[in-house]
Design an enzyme around this catalytic site. Structure first.
Site, PDB file in Angstrom:
ATOM      1  N   ASP A 250      49.427  32.020  85.230  1.00  0.00           N
ATOM      2  CA  ASP A 250      48.265  31.273  85.707  1.00  0.00           C
ATOM      3  C   ASP A 250      47.612  30.590  84.516  1.00  0.00           C
ATOM      4  O   ASP A 250      48.085  30.697  83.385  1.00  0.00           O
ATOM      5  CB  ASP A 250      47.297  32.180  86.475  1.00  0.00           C
ATOM      6  N   SER A 251      46.533  29.877  84.763  1.00  0.00           N
ATOM      7  CA  SER A 251      45.923  29.093  83.687  1.00  0.00           C
ATOM      8  C   SER A 251      45.421  29.986  82.553  1.00  0.00           C
ATOM      9  O   SER A 251      45.526  29.615  81.383  1.00  0.00           O
ATOM     10  CB  SER A 251      44.798  28.221  84.230  1.00  0.00           C
TER      11      SER A 251
END
Length: 82
Positions: free
Chosen positions: A38-39
Site C-alpha cells: 500500500d502507499s
C-alpha cells in the site's frame, strides 16, 4: 557499486520489509501487484532507498518506480553509489 550489487541490496531490503523469501525476488517484481504494497509500505521502502543509497527521491520520481528493476535503475542513475 555495480548494478548487481545494487540489485542485491534492494532485494535484501524488499525481503526484509515485505517478509518474503529473498530467492523469490526477481527484477520484474511489482511492488503493488506482486507484494500488495500500500502507499505507506511504498513510502517506507522509498525512505529506506534514500537512506541506504544516500539520495533524495522526489514524489514524482517515486511514482515511476513500480518494479525492482526500476528501483535499481533509479539508484544507478541518481545515487552516489560508488
Amino acid at each position: 557499486m555495480t548494478k548487481e550489487e545494487v540489485f542485491n541490496k534492494i532485494a535484501d531490503m524488499v525481503a526484509d520489509q515485505f517478509s518474503i523469501e529473498r530467492d523469490t525476488i526477481k527484477g520484474d517484481l511489482n511492488f503493488q501487484n506482486d507484494l500488495d504494497a500500500d502507499s505507506i509500505d511504498f513510502v517506507e521502502f522509498v525512505l529506506s532507498l534514500e537512506s541506504t543509497f544516500g539520495t533524495d527521491i522526489s514524489d514524482e520520481d517515486a511514482e515511476n518506480i513500480k518494479t525492482i528493476d526500476e528501483a535499481v535503475d533509479y539508484v544507478m542513475s541518481n545515487a552516489d553509489n560508488k
